[in-house]
Design a protein around this motif. Structure first.
Motif, PDB file in Angstrom:
ATOM      1  N   HIS A  75       0.814  -1.217   0.000  1.00 16.10           N
ATOM      2  CA  HIS A  75       0.000   0.000   0.000  1.00 16.10           C
ATOM      3  C   HIS A  75       0.850   1.270   0.000  1.00 16.10           C
ATOM      4  O   HIS A  75       0.343   2.338  -0.364  1.00 16.10           O
ATOM      5  CB  HIS A  75      -0.956  -0.010   1.195  1.00 16.10           C
ATOM      6  N   LYS A  76       2.095   1.184   0.375  1.00 18.17           N
ATOM      7  CA  LYS A  76       2.963   2.360   0.322  1.00 18.17           C
ATOM      8  C   LYS A  76       3.316   2.733  -1.112  1.00 18.17           C
ATOM      9  O   LYS A  76       3.782   3.840  -1.367  1.00 18.17           O
ATOM     10  CB  LYS A  76       4.248   2.089   1.112  1.00 18.17           C
ATOM     11  N   ARG A  77       3.060   1.813  -2.032  1.00 18.57           N
ATOM     12  CA  ARG A  77       3.478   2.028  -3.418  1.00 18.57           C
ATOM     13  C   ARG A  77       2.295   2.078  -4.393  1.00 18.57           C
ATOM     14  O   ARG A  77       2.507   2.200  -5.600  1.00 18.57           O
ATOM     15  CB  ARG A  77       4.446   0.913  -3.838  1.00 18.57           C
ATOM     16  N   ILE A  78       1.068   1.978  -3.886  1.00 18.99           N
ATOM     17  CA  ILE A  78      -0.094   2.015  -4.763  1.00 18.99           C
ATOM     18  C   ILE A  78      -1.041   3.133  -4.344  1.00 18.99           C
ATOM     19  O   ILE A  78      -0.966   3.652  -3.230  1.00 18.99           O
ATOM     20  CB  ILE A  78      -0.850   0.668  -4.777  1.00 18.99           C
ATOM     21  N   ALA A  79      -1.919   3.513  -5.250  1.00 18.32           N
ATOM     22  CA  ALA A  79      -2.983   4.476  -4.964  1.00 18.32           C
ATOM     23  C   ALA A  79      -4.297   3.865  -5.427  1.00 18.32           C
ATOM     24  O   ALA A  79      -4.360   3.231  -6.486  1.00 18.32           O
ATOM     25  CB  ALA A  79      -2.725   5.799  -5.678  1.00 18.32           C
ATOM     26  N   LEU A  99      -4.605  14.469   4.645  1.00 10.87           N
ATOM     27  CA  LEU A  99      -4.645  13.299   5.514  1.00 10.87           C
ATOM     28  C   LEU A  99      -4.333  12.031   4.729  1.00 10.87           C
ATOM     29  O   LEU A  99      -3.520  11.198   5.157  1.00 10.87           O
ATOM     30  CB  LEU A  99      -6.018  13.186   6.175  1.00 10.87           C
ATOM     31  N   PHE A 100      -4.976  11.887   3.565  1.00 12.21           N
ATOM     32  CA  PHE A 100      -4.711  10.714   2.730  1.00 12.21           C
ATOM     33  C   PHE A 100      -3.231  10.633   2.365  1.00 12.21           C
ATOM     34  O   PHE A 100      -2.619   9.558   2.414  1.00 12.21           O
ATOM     35  CB  PHE A 100      -5.545  10.775   1.451  1.00 12.21           C
ATOM     36  N   LEU A 101      -2.656  11.762   1.998  1.00 12.33           N
ATOM     37  CA  LEU A 101      -1.259  11.767   1.571  1.00 12.33           C
ATOM     38  C   LEU A 101      -0.308  11.513   2.740  1.00 12.33           C
ATOM     39  O   LEU A 101       0.709  10.830   2.583  1.00 12.33           O
ATOM     40  CB  LEU A 101      -0.934  13.095   0.889  1.00 12.33           C
ATOM     41  N   GLY A 105       3.134   8.261   4.383  1.00 18.10           N
ATOM     42  CA  GLY A 105       4.429   8.377   5.039  1.00 18.10           C
ATOM     43  C   GLY A 105       5.548   8.844   4.133  1.00 18.10           C
ATOM     44  O   GLY A 105       6.716   8.521   4.365  1.00 18.10           O
ATOM     45  N   VAL A 106       5.198   9.601   3.079  1.00 17.46           N
ATOM     46  CA  VAL A 106       6.210  10.110   2.160  1.00 17.46           C
ATOM     47  C   VAL A 106       6.058  11.630   2.035  1.00 17.46           C
ATOM     48  O   VAL A 106       5.027  12.203   2.392  1.00 17.46           O
ATOM     49  CB  VAL A 106       6.090   9.463   0.758  1.00 17.46           C
ATOM     50  N   ALA A 144      -4.902  10.645  -5.048  1.00 16.95           N
ATOM     51  CA  ALA A 144      -4.240   9.529  -5.732  1.00 16.95           C
ATOM     52  C   ALA A 144      -3.156  10.022  -6.681  1.00 16.95           C
ATOM     53  O   ALA A 144      -2.020   9.530  -6.656  1.00 16.95           O
ATOM     54  CB  ALA A 144      -5.269   8.694  -6.494  1.00 16.95           C
ATOM     55  N   PHE A 145      -3.490  10.996  -7.514  1.00 15.70           N
ATOM     56  CA  PHE A 145      -2.524  11.446  -8.512  1.00 15.70           C
ATOM     57  C   PHE A 145      -1.462  12.373  -7.923  1.00 15.70           C
ATOM     58  O   PHE A 145      -0.431  12.606  -8.569  1.00 15.70           O
ATOM     59  CB  PHE A 145      -3.242  12.117  -9.681  1.00 15.70           C
ATOM     60  N   SER A 146      -1.688  12.874  -6.715  1.00 21.28           N
ATOM     61  CA  SER A 146      -0.643  13.644  -6.023  1.00 21.28           C
ATOM     62  C   SER A 146       0.391  12.724  -5.393  1.00 21.28           C
ATOM     63  O   SER A 146       1.509  13.143  -5.105  1.00 21.28           O
ATOM     64  CB  SER A 146      -1.253  14.528  -4.929  1.00 21.28           C
ATOM     65  N   ALA A 147      -0.009  11.492  -5.142  1.00 24.43           N
ATOM     66  CA  ALA A 147       0.879  10.531  -4.495  1.00 24.43           C
ATOM     67  C   ALA A 147       1.943  10.041  -5.476  1.00 24.43           C
ATOM     68  O   ALA A 147       1.722   9.988  -6.682  1.00 24.43           O
ATOM     69  CB  ALA A 147       0.071   9.339  -3.975  1.00 24.43           C
TER      70      ALA A 147
END
Length: 301
Positions: A75-79, A99-101, A105-106, A144-147
């Motif tokens: 989950h750290k690598r997917i959106a 909050l989502f971002l 933890g990045v 999602a796309f900001s991640a």
């Protein structure tokens, strides 16, 4: 190289077989369409990929990690964007996005986040309880796309968006693909899947019934023809491969199986062709051909 790899997964809910030996793979830098009506098994498959459900049999891996046992690291690598977004009513949209971002933890690219808010015409200062369905969807899409994700799992992501915002979404998907990201897109909007996806899989009653590139699948669909002739064409409706014939003032509209197209053209040419138009088969043609005898069964399992 497969980033998402699913082999033979099965899922039962009591006596209901929600998934039956589902296989699919999504490669790096690929947009993969996942289509089927309500009840076909799309959402169940996605929940298994997210580690929210455990498959009864088979194997599902993302980044070569088991989706159930290694869900936290995956989950750290997917959106993920669901089709129905529920938000905290007393927080603003901007606070929810942050909050989502932060949960990833990045470090967040603030410039990219604000650019996406502008592109989606989104006001982050309003409380979530005031948002329409479309604006709630924008919150999830912007987050999602900001991640800095490597894989995007999108389950009916444009639900509630107007056509202009759907176009912005499509641009974001292409930009993610161009960065080398992979996208699994579940959608009811067949034109959207056809426009975006490199490959597609069609699921029915928990089974993958067709998969491949759109070019690979088009041979299974029918071509739409419009033919105008000098003479009446007798017995056209009974020719092999002809469907949905309609005739008006010497003009015939019908569908024909592609493997019978050459035979049919030779037949109608005997009656003096004045006009001949053809339209290529679409993903919707393929989809409806598979489902014309299998109407929707209700809520997605």
């Amino acid at each position: 190289m497969s980033v998402i790899d699913v082999k033979g997964i099965q899922k039962h809910f009591g006596e209901v077989k929600a998934l039956r030996n589902v296989d699919l793979s999504v490669n790096k830098g690929e947009i993969y369409g996942f289509i089927g009506p309500n009840g076909a098994g799309k959402s169940t498959t996605i929940r298994i990929l997210l580690g929210l459900l455990q498959a009864d049999a088979g194997e599902a891996r993302i980044f070569e990690q088991d989706v159930w046992e290694d869900a936290v690291s995956i989950h750290k690598r997917i959106a993920y964007v669901p089709g129905d977004v529920n938000l905290w009513p007393n927080l603003t949209g901007g606070e929810v996005i942050d909050l989502f971002l932060s949960m990833r933890g990045v470090t967040v690219d603030q410039e990219k986040k604000h650019e996406l808010m502008k592109r989606f015409n989104f006001d982050p200062s309003k409380k979530c309880r005031t948002y329409s369905k479309g604006n709630r969807q924008k919150v999830a899409l912007i987050a999602a796309f900001s991640a800095d994700a490597e894989v995007y799992i999108l389950d009916e992501p444009t639900s509630g968006l107007d056509p202009l915002m759907e176009r912005v979404f499509q641009e974001c998907v292409f930009e993610a693909r161009d960065r080398g990201c992979s996208v699994l897109l579940s959608s009811h909007i067949l034109s959207e899947v056809e426009r975006l996806c490199d490959r597609v899989a069609i699921i029915r009653d928990g089974e993958i019934i067709e998969s491949g590139s759109l070019k690979d699948l088009r041979h299974l669909t029918r071509v739409q023809l419009l033919v105008e002739t000098k003479k009446e064409i007798p017995d056209l409706a009974n020719q092999t491969g002809v469907y949905d014939l309609a005739e008006e003032n010497g003009t015939y509209r019908f569908q024909v199986d592609t493997d019978q197209l050459d035979v049919l053209i030779r037949y109608v040419s005997e009656f003096g062709v004045i006009k001949l138009e053809s339209a290529p088969p679409t993903l919707e043609d393929l989809f409806m051909r598979h489902y014309e005898d299998n109407p929707d069964k209700g809520e997605d399992s």
